[in-house]
Write a protein that holds these residues in place. Structure first.
Motif, PDB file in Angstrom:
ATOM      1  N   MET A 183      -5.097 109.715  77.034  1.00 29.61           N
ATOM      2  CA  MET A 183      -6.262 108.876  76.847  1.00 29.61           C
ATOM      3  C   MET A 183      -7.118 109.497  75.742  1.00 29.61           C
ATOM      4  O   MET A 183      -7.246 110.714  75.676  1.00 29.61           O
ATOM      5  N   ARG A 184      -7.694 108.669  74.913  1.00 28.49           N
ATOM      6  CA  ARG A 184      -8.584 109.147  73.849  1.00 28.49           C
ATOM      7  C   ARG A 184      -9.809 109.842  74.453  1.00 28.49           C
ATOM      8  O   ARG A 184     -10.310 109.439  75.497  1.00 28.49           O
ATOM      9  N   ASP A 216     -12.919 109.944  73.386  1.00 28.23           N
ATOM     10  CA  ASP A 216     -14.129 109.119  73.414  1.00 28.23           C
ATOM     11  C   ASP A 216     -14.086 108.134  74.583  1.00 28.23           C
ATOM     12  O   ASP A 216     -15.087 107.929  75.272  1.00 28.23           O
ATOM     13  N   LYS A 217     -12.932 107.586  74.843  1.00 25.16           N
ATOM     14  CA  LYS A 217     -12.773 106.651  75.954  1.00 25.16           C
ATOM     15  C   LYS A 217     -12.972 107.369  77.289  1.00 25.16           C
ATOM     16  O   LYS A 217     -13.611 106.841  78.209  1.00 25.16           O
ATOM     17  N   PHE A 249     -16.674 108.036  77.965  1.00 29.66           N
ATOM     18  CA  PHE A 249     -17.336 106.781  78.308  1.00 29.66           C
ATOM     19  C   PHE A 249     -16.956 106.334  79.719  1.00 29.66           C
ATOM     20  O   PHE A 249     -17.822 105.981  80.528  1.00 29.66           O
ATOM     21  N   PHE A 250     -15.670 106.368  80.047  1.00 32.75           N
ATOM     22  CA  PHE A 250     -15.206 105.910  81.354  1.00 32.75           C
ATOM     23  C   PHE A 250     -15.763 106.755  82.502  1.00 32.75           C
ATOM     24  O   PHE A 250     -15.992 106.244  83.583  1.00 32.75           O
ATOM     25  N   THR A 262     -22.329 104.936  75.725  1.00 32.35           N
ATOM     26  CA  THR A 262     -21.469 104.054  74.937  1.00 32.35           C
ATOM     27  C   THR A 262     -20.333 104.847  74.311  1.00 32.35           C
ATOM     28  O   THR A 262     -20.440 106.063  74.132  1.00 32.35           O
ATOM     29  N   ARG A 263     -19.271 104.144  73.951  1.00 34.95           N
ATOM     30  CA  ARG A 263     -18.160 104.808  73.266  1.00 34.95           C
ATOM     31  C   ARG A 263     -18.599 105.277  71.891  1.00 34.95           C
ATOM     32  O   ARG A 263     -18.112 106.282  71.390  1.00 34.95           O
ATOM     33  N   GLN A 321     -18.045 108.890  70.239  1.00 37.36           N
ATOM     34  CA  GLN A 321     -17.404 109.084  68.947  1.00 37.36           C
ATOM     35  C   GLN A 321     -18.248 109.959  68.034  1.00 37.36           C
ATOM     36  O   GLN A 321     -17.715 110.819  67.331  1.00 37.36           O
ATOM     37  N   HIS A 334      -9.789 110.247  68.542  1.00 37.49           N
ATOM     38  CA  HIS A 334      -8.518 109.851  69.140  1.00 37.49           C
ATOM     39  C   HIS A 334      -7.734 111.033  69.703  1.00 37.49           C
ATOM     40  O   HIS A 334      -6.590 110.879  70.109  1.00 37.49           O
ATOM     41  N   ARG A 336     -10.696 102.603  84.286  1.00 36.35           N
ATOM     42  CA  ARG A 336     -11.820 101.739  83.914  1.00 36.35           C
ATOM     43  C   ARG A 336     -13.118 102.524  84.018  1.00 36.35           C
ATOM     44  O   ARG A 336     -13.141 103.644  84.517  1.00 36.35           O
ATOM     45  N   ARG A 337     -14.205 101.931  83.544  1.00 29.49           N
ATOM     46  CA  ARG A 337     -15.531 102.520  83.711  1.00 29.49           C
ATOM     47  C   ARG A 337     -16.074 101.992  85.038  1.00 29.49           C
ATOM     48  O   ARG A 337     -16.732 100.958  85.100  1.00 29.49           O
TER      49      ARG A 337
END
Length: 86
Positions: A1-2, A4-5, A8-9, A15-16, A20, A39, A67-68
């Protein structure tokens, strides 16, 4: 998984885009090395270290969220190593 994601999750950033920027500014270490690309891959067992809200967070990734979701679900995806040690 990235990375940044992931941030956020698990609700560490709102926010993403903020995630970032945090990564792009070179403030995050992934398994001891500086990461400057959003990434970069995070896996279960990875250790993240970064400044957030005036303190340094050191987290061990326990699971990758799909998911978030709600806060308890998000917090189950990582262990805070500094609070566990102190």
């Amino acid at each position: 998984m990235r990375i940044d994601k992931f941030l956020f999750f698990v609700r560490l950033v709102k926010t993403r885009g903020l995630a970032q920027h945090l990564v792009a500014d070179g403030h995050i270490r992934l398994d001891g090395r500086v990461v400057d690309r959003a990434h970069a891959e995070v896996r279960a067992g990875s250790v993240l270290a970064f400044p957030l809200h005036g303190r340094v967070r050191v987290l061990k990734v326990e699971a990758l969220p799909s998911r978030r979701g709600p806060a308890p679900e998000a917090q189950a995806c990582y262990t805070d190593l500094l609070s566990a040690a102190g």
